[in-house]
Enzyme design. Structure first.
Site, PDB file in Angstrom:
ATOM      1  N   CYS A   6     -22.172  15.375  22.518  1.00 17.92           N
ATOM      2  CA  CYS A   6     -21.566  16.561  21.917  1.00 17.92           C
ATOM      3  C   CYS A   6     -20.462  17.140  22.801  1.00 17.92           C
ATOM      4  O   CYS A   6     -20.734  17.849  23.775  1.00 17.92           O
ATOM      5  CB  CYS A   6     -22.642  17.612  21.671  1.00 17.92           C
ATOM      6  SG  CYS A   6     -21.972  19.161  21.070  1.00 17.92           S
TER       7      CYS A   6
ATOM      8  N   CYS B 211     -20.366  20.954  23.042  1.00 15.90           N
ATOM      9  CA  CYS B 211     -21.400  21.576  23.890  1.00 15.90           C
ATOM     10  C   CYS B 211     -21.031  21.441  25.361  1.00 15.90           C
ATOM     11  O   CYS B 211     -21.239  22.355  26.147  1.00 15.90           O
ATOM     12  CB  CYS B 211     -22.753  20.887  23.707  1.00 15.90           C
ATOM     13  SG  CYS B 211     -23.217  20.536  22.025  1.00 15.90           S
ATOM     14  N   ASP B 212     -20.528  20.269  25.738  1.00 14.97           N
ATOM     15  CA  ASP B 212     -20.430  19.929  27.158  1.00 14.97           C
ATOM     16  C   ASP B 212     -19.014  19.708  27.676  1.00 14.97           C
ATOM     17  O   ASP B 212     -18.816  19.552  28.877  1.00 14.97           O
ATOM     18  CB  ASP B 212     -21.265  18.669  27.431  1.00 14.97           C
ATOM     19  CG  ASP B 212     -22.721  18.859  27.030  1.00 14.97           C
ATOM     20  OD1 ASP B 212     -23.247  19.963  27.263  1.00 14.97           O
ATOM     21  OD2 ASP B 212     -23.319  17.932  26.472  1.00 14.97           O
TER      22      ASP B 212
END
Length: 314
Positions: A134, A137-138
């Site tokens: 993701c 997300c990261d």
């Protein structure tokens, strides 16, 4: 005996929330079990630009918060629990959230789909320490660094495009000599000067350091034709090779295709078990979009309401 619910919704992405909205407005008092990833895949999506009604786009978690507030306004009960077992052999249907038993006249399955992985042991070793599925997300953790994205479909293009805004360089690793992604997504990536495509290339290994902190430093690539190997220094690896339907809970109970997508009667959300309906990505191997998931969520609620009306239960 515990209460028998008219509608129990398993899963909480756009399909589950839309099913809840329609069921609640039909006075069916739906209960939703939001599961392990409340809000579904949009919770790990940054810019949603293709959902109607948002001309300037909207963040994934933001739109899911709007969904949630809307269904709660009409009385949907949201349980932040995961359904772990089902018995659909008789009615009322029985479902379990760990030890708690839930009884339902109808069930709407909207459990979505999850990211696939390459299957390398090093993916597990460095999961959360440089390996991710993701970008939204990261990606933040890899600002101004070089990263790799593995895949060739729309997911991979989206991840690469997003990461190119943050990272100094994005290496897009694809095992074939052409992408599966839509043309507009391909063009966006191929025209990005910060993205370098490595065609006909496989990832053999992800390597890194364990001391003083665990982190990815290198990926070992292999040429799909010559088998020649080379190391590519990167700080992060984003796996973007597609999704698997989250249907294991219903294996051997609901009819599925060979991949695990739940089969529905064409033109409806009905499954092979009367009173059980499937909506969203768990039943859609073709489109897998938030708007189509929402559409089938609406269909599932209407199908459930009609089913209950014919039975005289509502």
């Amino acid at each position: 005996m515990s209460k028998v619910h008219n509608v129990v919704i398993v899963g909480s992405g756009p399909a589950g929330y839309t099913a809840a909205l329609y069921a609640a407005r039909a006075n069916l008092e739906p209960v939703m079990f939001s599961g392990l990833q409340p809000g579904g895949q949009l919770m790990i999506t940054t810019d949603v630009e293709n959902y109607p009604g948002f001309p300037d786009g909207i963040l994934g978690p933001e739109i899911m918060d709007l969904f949630r507030r809307q269904v709660e306004r009409f009385g949907t009960v949201i349980e932040p629990k995961e359904i772990t077992k089902v018995d659909l052999s008789q009615r009322p249907f029985r479902l379990w959230a760990e030890e708690e038993e839930i009884l339902a006249r109808t069930v709407i399955v909207s459990t979505g789909a999850s990211a696939k992985w390459l299957g390398l042991p090093s993916e597990v070793t460095y999961g959360g320490f440089g390996v991710s599925a993701c970008a939204t997300c990261d990606g933040f953790f890899f600002r101004n660094r070089e990263v790799a994205v593995v895949g060739g479909g729309d997911t991979a293009m989206e991840e690469a495009h997003y990461l190119a805004k943050l990272c100094s360089k994005v290496h897009l690793i694809h095992r074939r000599d052409e992408f599966r992604a839509s043309k507009i997504m391909q063009e966006r990536v191929l025209n990005d000067p910060k993205v370098e495509v490595h065609w006909n290339t496989l990832v053999d290994e992800i390597a890194g350091e364990s001391e003083p902190h665990r982190k990815v430093t290198t990926i070992r690539l292999r040429d799909a034709h010559s088998n020649e190997k080379r190391d590519l220094p990167v700080s992060g690896v984003f796996i973007a090779i597609g999704h698997k339907p989250n249907s294991d809970l219903f294996k051997g109970v609901l009819d599925m295709d060979e991949v695990g997508y739940i089969k529905t009667v064409p033109g409806s959300t009905r499954t092979n078990i009367p009173g059980v309906f499937a909506s969203g990505d768990v039943a859609d191997s073709i489109y897998r979009q938030a708007v189509t998931a929402a559409g089938t969520g609406c269909m599932a609620a209407i199908d459930a309401e009609r089913f209950l009306s014919l039975e005289g239960a509502h």
